[in-house]
Structure formats: C-alpha cells, structure tokens
Design a protein around this motif. Structure first.
Motif, PDB file in Angstrom:
ATOM      1  N   VAL A 219     -34.676  32.085 -25.616  1.00 37.38           N
ATOM      2  CA  VAL A 219     -34.224  33.032 -24.598  1.00 37.38           C
ATOM      3  C   VAL A 219     -34.772  32.586 -23.248  1.00 37.38           C
ATOM      4  O   VAL A 219     -35.990  32.447 -23.091  1.00 37.38           O
ATOM      5  CB  VAL A 219     -34.717  34.471 -24.905  1.00 37.38           C
ATOM      6  N   PRO A 220     -33.900  32.342 -22.251  1.00 39.66           N
ATOM      7  CA  PRO A 220     -34.401  32.013 -20.919  1.00 39.66           C
ATOM      8  C   PRO A 220     -35.071  33.228 -20.289  1.00 39.66           C
ATOM      9  O   PRO A 220     -34.620  34.359 -20.476  1.00 39.66           O
ATOM     10  CB  PRO A 220     -33.149  31.602 -20.143  1.00 39.66           C
ATOM     11  N   ALA A 221     -36.146  32.978 -19.548  1.00 41.90           N
ATOM     12  CA  ALA A 221     -36.889  34.071 -18.925  1.00 41.90           C
ATOM     13  C   ALA A 221     -37.489  33.590 -17.612  1.00 41.90           C
ATOM     14  O   ALA A 221     -37.631  32.391 -17.385  1.00 41.90           O
ATOM     15  CB  ALA A 221     -37.985  34.572 -19.858  1.00 41.90           C
TER      16      ALA A 221
ATOM     17  N   GLU B 250     -39.002  35.967 -32.248  1.00 43.80           N
ATOM     18  CA  GLU B 250     -40.323  36.544 -31.947  1.00 43.80           C
ATOM     19  C   GLU B 250     -40.246  37.513 -30.775  1.00 43.80           C
ATOM     20  O   GLU B 250     -40.856  38.581 -30.790  1.00 43.80           O
ATOM     21  CB  GLU B 250     -41.358  35.449 -31.647  1.00 43.80           C
ATOM     22  N   LEU B 251     -39.463  37.137 -29.752  1.00 49.44           N
ATOM     23  CA  LEU B 251     -39.324  38.013 -28.590  1.00 49.44           C
ATOM     24  C   LEU B 251     -38.603  39.305 -28.958  1.00 49.44           C
ATOM     25  O   LEU B 251     -39.012  40.387 -28.558  1.00 49.44           O
ATOM     26  CB  LEU B 251     -38.583  37.289 -27.466  1.00 49.44           C
TER      27      LEU B 251
ATOM     28  N   ARG C 163     -28.957  41.968 -22.568  1.00 48.68           N
ATOM     29  CA  ARG C 163     -28.501  41.720 -23.941  1.00 48.68           C
ATOM     30  C   ARG C 163     -27.010  41.419 -23.938  1.00 48.68           C
ATOM     31  O   ARG C 163     -26.281  41.883 -23.077  1.00 48.68           O
ATOM     32  CB  ARG C 163     -28.759  42.946 -24.823  1.00 48.68           C
ATOM     33  N   GLU C 164     -26.577  40.677 -24.944  1.00 51.08           N
ATOM     34  CA  GLU C 164     -25.160  40.401 -25.114  1.00 51.08           C
ATOM     35  C   GLU C 164     -24.491  41.721 -25.497  1.00 51.08           C
ATOM     36  O   GLU C 164     -25.008  42.472 -26.331  1.00 51.08           O
ATOM     37  CB  GLU C 164     -24.998  39.337 -26.205  1.00 51.08           C
TER      38      GLU C 164
ATOM     39  N   VAL D 144     -34.559  37.557 -19.919  1.00 46.73           N
ATOM     40  CA  VAL D 144     -35.630  38.544 -19.745  1.00 46.73           C
ATOM     41  C   VAL D 144     -36.393  38.222 -18.465  1.00 46.73           C
ATOM     42  O   VAL D 144     -36.722  37.068 -18.203  1.00 46.73           O
ATOM     43  CB  VAL D 144     -36.604  38.524 -20.953  1.00 46.73           C
ATOM     44  N   ASP D 145     -36.637  39.257 -17.659  1.00 48.62           N
ATOM     45  CA  ASP D 145     -37.525  39.141 -16.502  1.00 48.62           C
ATOM     46  C   ASP D 145     -38.872  39.712 -16.910  1.00 48.62           C
ATOM     47  O   ASP D 145     -38.948  40.836 -17.425  1.00 48.62           O
ATOM     48  CB  ASP D 145     -36.989  39.928 -15.304  1.00 48.62           C
ATOM     49  N   LEU D 146     -39.933  38.950 -16.691  1.00 47.16           N
ATOM     50  CA  LEU D 146     -41.278  39.360 -17.080  1.00 47.16           C
ATOM     51  C   LEU D 146     -42.144  39.505 -15.834  1.00 47.16           C
ATOM     52  O   LEU D 146     -42.091  38.666 -14.937  1.00 47.16           O
ATOM     53  CB  LEU D 146     -41.890  38.317 -18.020  1.00 47.16           C
ATOM     54  N   LEU D 147     -42.941  40.558 -15.795  1.00 48.58           N
ATOM     55  CA  LEU D 147     -43.812  40.834 -14.656  1.00 48.58           C
ATOM     56  C   LEU D 147     -45.263  40.549 -15.043  1.00 48.58           C
ATOM     57  O   LEU D 147     -45.762  41.085 -16.038  1.00 48.58           O
ATOM     58  CB  LEU D 147     -43.665  42.298 -14.230  1.00 48.58           C
TER      59      LEU D 147
END
Length: 194
Positions: free
Chosen positions: A28-30, A48-49, A78-79, A88-91
């Motif tokens: 998954v690109p993030a 896992e994600l 999500r699709e 996913v954007d992670l902070l």
C-alpha cells in the motif's frame, strides 16, 4: 493503547503506474508527514496494515532508516467496491504530544419501556488526548432514558488526560418516540382510488 509494528519500505517511484505496481505486490503506498518535516513516501504491506487499521486510531510504529517513527493514520483511501486499501496518509506523532482524534461511541443499557428509538447524532466523539494513550472507544449508558432525553458531549465520561474537542453542549445521542406506521389497508384503499 498498544503500538502495532508494521514493516515499511521507502519509495522512490511515484505516480499512478508505480502505485499500481505496488498494489499488485500486495503493498500500500503511503505518505508520512508532520512536524514541519518533508513528506516521506513509503510502502507498507497490505495485509498487516489492514489488520492494524481494524483498531480505531491505531498507533503504528515504523522502522524508517534505522529510526523508529510513531504515526497515526490521518486519511485512508479504500477501493470503492472491494474495500482494498489504496493509499494511506500517516501523521508523525511524539510521545507526550496531544493529538485530536475521533473516538467511536458505544452505548450500554436498555431504554425505558415504550418502543422508543435511540438516535445517534454523533457516531464518534472528537477528543484531544496524548498520542500514546488514545482511547479505543467511549461508552455511554442509556439505561432508563425515555423519549425526549438526550446525552450531551459534556455528559460523556472520558478517560483521564482526554478532553473534548467539540462544543460541550453538542448532542451526542437522543431518544425519540417511534413513529407508528399507517395500516396497510388504508394505503391499499388510497392506491385503488388514485
């Protein structure tokens, strides 16, 4: 809240084609951003994600270039049909830092007898809390509530160190009287006349 460790790889390719190749490889690109640092493009293992994201407001521990980063998911794409993770954007967060998140609201107890209905005006409650102590949910007792009663945000019991990030007089839940349905015979008679 427990930290979930997820393996991470840096990405050097960007764009639609590169993202599709990653997804074919179950990745998954993030993007990791926050604290004024340059965004870091990474890929995470899809399964896992997905399992980690089943916990609301999960705290992820990523090993990035030999340095441990704590992150929380900020935006999840999500699709549409199958629900697969697309991006996913992670902070980035630090221990002891306060973050604003939405915590799911659960109810317990039975309403007063009489066929009343419980209406959720908020499904989650915006709160400010320490990044490493985000509550998984808050529980509201609706035992004995009758039609016309409501539960305000200030009435919700929050864990220590957690404060409201919404107006304290915001209505979270309310009890309404169930509407009676029109008898089927009346509807059939009206249909025959028209």
């Amino acid at each position: 809240m427990a930290e979930v460790t997820v393996p991470v790889k840096l990405r050097s390719e960007f764009g639609k084609g590169a993202a599709r190749r990653l997804r074919r490889e179950q990745q998954v690109p993030a993007v990791i951003y926050g604290h004024g640092a340059e965004p870091v493009h990474v890929s995470l293992p899809g399964h896992e994600l997905m399992m980690a994201l089943k916990t609301p407001n999960v705290l992820l521990s990523l090993d990035l270039d030999g340095k441990n980063e704590l992150v929380i998911p900020k935006a999840i794409q999500r699709e549409a049909i199958r629900g697969f993770l697309v991006h996913v954007d992670l902070l980035t967060v630090k221990r002891g830092e306060k973050v604003t998140v939405e915590v799911p609201i659960h109810t317990e107890g039975d309403l007063a007898p009489g066929g009343n209905l419980l209406e959720h005006l908020l499904n989650s409650l915006p709160v400010e809390t320490e990044a490493t102590h985000i509550p998984e949910s808050v529980t509201v007792s609706v035992a004995g509530l009758d039609a016309g009663h409501s539960v305000l945000a200030k009435d919700v019991v929050l864990p220590a160190g957690t404060t409201l990030a919404v107006d304290e007089n915001a209505v979270v839940l309310q009890v309404v009287t169930a509407q009676a349905e029109a008898p089927a015979e009346t509807e059939a008679a009206e249909g025959a006349e028209g």
